[in-house]
Design a protein around this motif. Sequence first.
Motif, short mmCIF file in Angstrom:
data_model
loop_
_atom_site.label_atom_id
_atom_site.label_comp_id
_atom_site.label_asym_id
_atom_site.label_seq_id
_atom_site.Cartn_x
_atom_site.Cartn_y
_atom_site.Cartn_z
N SER A 135 100.22 55.92 83.81
CA SER A 135 100.93 55.43 85.01
C SER A 135 100.43 54.09 85.51
O SER A 135 101.17 53.34 86.15
CB SER A 135 100.80 56.46 86.14
OG SER A 135 99.45 56.55 86.58
N GLY A 136 99.13 53.76 85.25
CA GLY A 136 98.52 52.61 85.90
C GLY A 136 98.21 52.96 87.35
O GLY A 136 98.42 54.08 87.80
N GLY A 137 97.70 51.98 88.09
CA GLY A 137 97.40 52.24 89.50
C GLY A 137 96.15 51.52 89.95
O GLY A 137 95.49 50.80 89.18
N LEU A 138 95.80 51.73 91.22
CA LEU A 138 94.67 51.04 91.83
C LEU A 138 93.34 51.69 91.42
O LEU A 138 93.24 52.92 91.39
CB LEU A 138 94.81 51.09 93.36
CG LEU A 138 93.77 50.35 94.19
CD1 LEU A 138 93.80 48.85 93.89
CD2 LEU A 138 94.01 50.59 95.68
N PHE A 139 92.36 50.84 91.13
CA PHE A 139 91.03 51.32 90.77
C PHE A 139 90.00 50.45 91.47
O PHE A 139 90.03 49.23 91.40
CB PHE A 139 90.80 51.26 89.26
CG PHE A 139 89.46 51.79 88.83
CD1 PHE A 139 89.25 53.15 88.67
CD2 PHE A 139 88.39 50.93 88.60
CE1 PHE A 139 88.01 53.64 88.28
CE2 PHE A 139 87.15 51.41 88.22
CZ PHE A 139 86.96 52.76 88.06
N HIS A 140 89.05 51.13 92.18
CA HIS A 140 88.03 50.38 92.92
C HIS A 140 86.84 51.30 93.18
O HIS A 140 87.01 52.43 93.65
CB HIS A 140 88.61 49.91 94.27
CG HIS A 140 87.70 49.01 95.03
ND1 HIS A 140 87.77 48.85 96.40
CD2 HIS A 140 86.66 48.21 94.63
CE1 HIS A 140 86.86 48.00 96.80
NE2 HIS A 140 86.16 47.60 95.75
N GLY A 141 85.65 50.84 92.86
CA GLY A 141 84.47 51.65 93.11
C GLY A 141 83.19 50.85 92.93
O GLY A 141 83.20 49.63 92.76
N LEU A 142 82.09 51.57 92.99
CA LEU A 142 80.75 50.99 92.82
C LEU A 142 79.96 51.84 91.84
O LEU A 142 80.10 53.07 91.83
CB LEU A 142 79.98 50.99 94.14
CG LEU A 142 80.31 50.00 95.24
CD1 LEU A 142 79.46 50.33 96.46
CD2 LEU A 142 80.04 48.58 94.80
N GLN A 143 79.10 51.19 91.07
CA GLN A 143 78.08 51.94 90.35
C GLN A 143 76.72 51.32 90.65
O GLN A 143 76.51 50.12 90.46
CB GLN A 143 78.29 51.98 88.85
CG GLN A 143 77.24 52.88 88.18
CD GLN A 143 77.57 53.24 86.75
OE1 GLN A 143 77.06 52.61 85.83
NE2 GLN A 143 78.38 54.27 86.55
N LEU A 144 75.82 52.17 91.14
CA LEU A 144 74.47 51.78 91.53
C LEU A 144 73.48 52.45 90.59
O LEU A 144 73.61 53.64 90.29
CB LEU A 144 74.22 52.22 92.98
CG LEU A 144 72.80 52.09 93.53
CD1 LEU A 144 72.44 50.62 93.73
CD2 LEU A 144 72.69 52.86 94.86
N TRP A 145 72.46 51.69 90.14
CA TRP A 145 71.38 52.26 89.35
C TRP A 145 70.12 52.33 90.22
O TRP A 145 69.72 51.33 90.83
CB TRP A 145 71.08 51.39 88.13
CG TRP A 145 72.13 51.45 87.04
CD1 TRP A 145 73.39 51.94 87.15
CD2 TRP A 145 71.99 50.97 85.70
NE1 TRP A 145 74.07 51.81 85.95
CE2 TRP A 145 73.23 51.22 85.05
CE3 TRP A 145 70.96 50.36 85.00
CZ2 TRP A 145 73.44 50.86 83.71
CZ3 TRP A 145 71.17 50.00 83.67
CH2 TRP A 145 72.39 50.27 83.03
#
Length: 317
Positions: A135-145
Amino acid sequence: MPAVTVENPLTLPRVSASAGAVPRPVLAVTTAPGGFEGEGFPVRRAFAGINYQYLDPFIMMDQMGEVEYAPGEPKGTPWHPHRGFETVTYLIDGTFVHQDSHGGGGTIQNGDTQWMTAGSGLLHIEAPPESLVVSGGLFHGLQLWVNLPASDKMMDPRYQDIRGGQVQLLTSPDGGALLRVIAGELDGHEGPGITHTPITMIHATLRPGAEITLPWREEFNGLAYVLAGRGAVGTDRRPVHKGQTAVFGAGGSLTVRADESQDSNSPDLEVVLLGGRPIREPMAHYGPFVMNSRAELQQAMDDFQAGRLGTVPVERG
């Protein structure tokens, strides 16, 4: 953005620093360069150019997106190893599926967090679900180490699945800010994330013109990363905007303020506040391994190549 919110913040517990708390000065403001990770999803390297003495115990943080994928475009990461630290993936918009060779895994979306303690080592994969690829679509996030001390680097791996509805919600005295405590504590209010290295992780939304002055543990460092919007940090109101990290010095409180006027696509100031107790041990970092010496890095690589960090689970049709 954001996924987890409330209609009336004034119904929440209110927090503010005491009048006698020493304000933390702003030592530096850096701008995150862009790059690509995994199979090609765009990231901003939030901690690039910051001296590690101000980051410890954090190693790196990527802002993933914000990107609107067309059908067929969503991307993730292939199977890869980790040893010696923890990964924290906070998803603001979209859906991500995690699986690892130690039996951990799950689906996160819209304010959820997956917390993987790699410890002695494992293989894992993160990818959008097939439905999102189609479908596709919005993607947004964080990755913290988050680094682990030498005494915990070879602990058994662990996976925590933190739903967005589990985060501790707080506000400022005037209700102008919504604070989501994901891990650690703020003024005695604890978030759901269980940490080996003591840290605090907060996602704050400030309405235009709102200001927060929060109590901050003096033995912790202090960082503020702007996810969206424009504002200022510190009592001297150092300007910051999307994609910038503010490094705070010593003290017992930190201050963030949203500009009165925000862009139409970012109606509020969105900022991630991080603090942690420095480990102050030698760090040897190479790719997916974070150890204390080059010899330990070589051992991690040898163990990975020998299959001792786990094997990719076999899919059964």
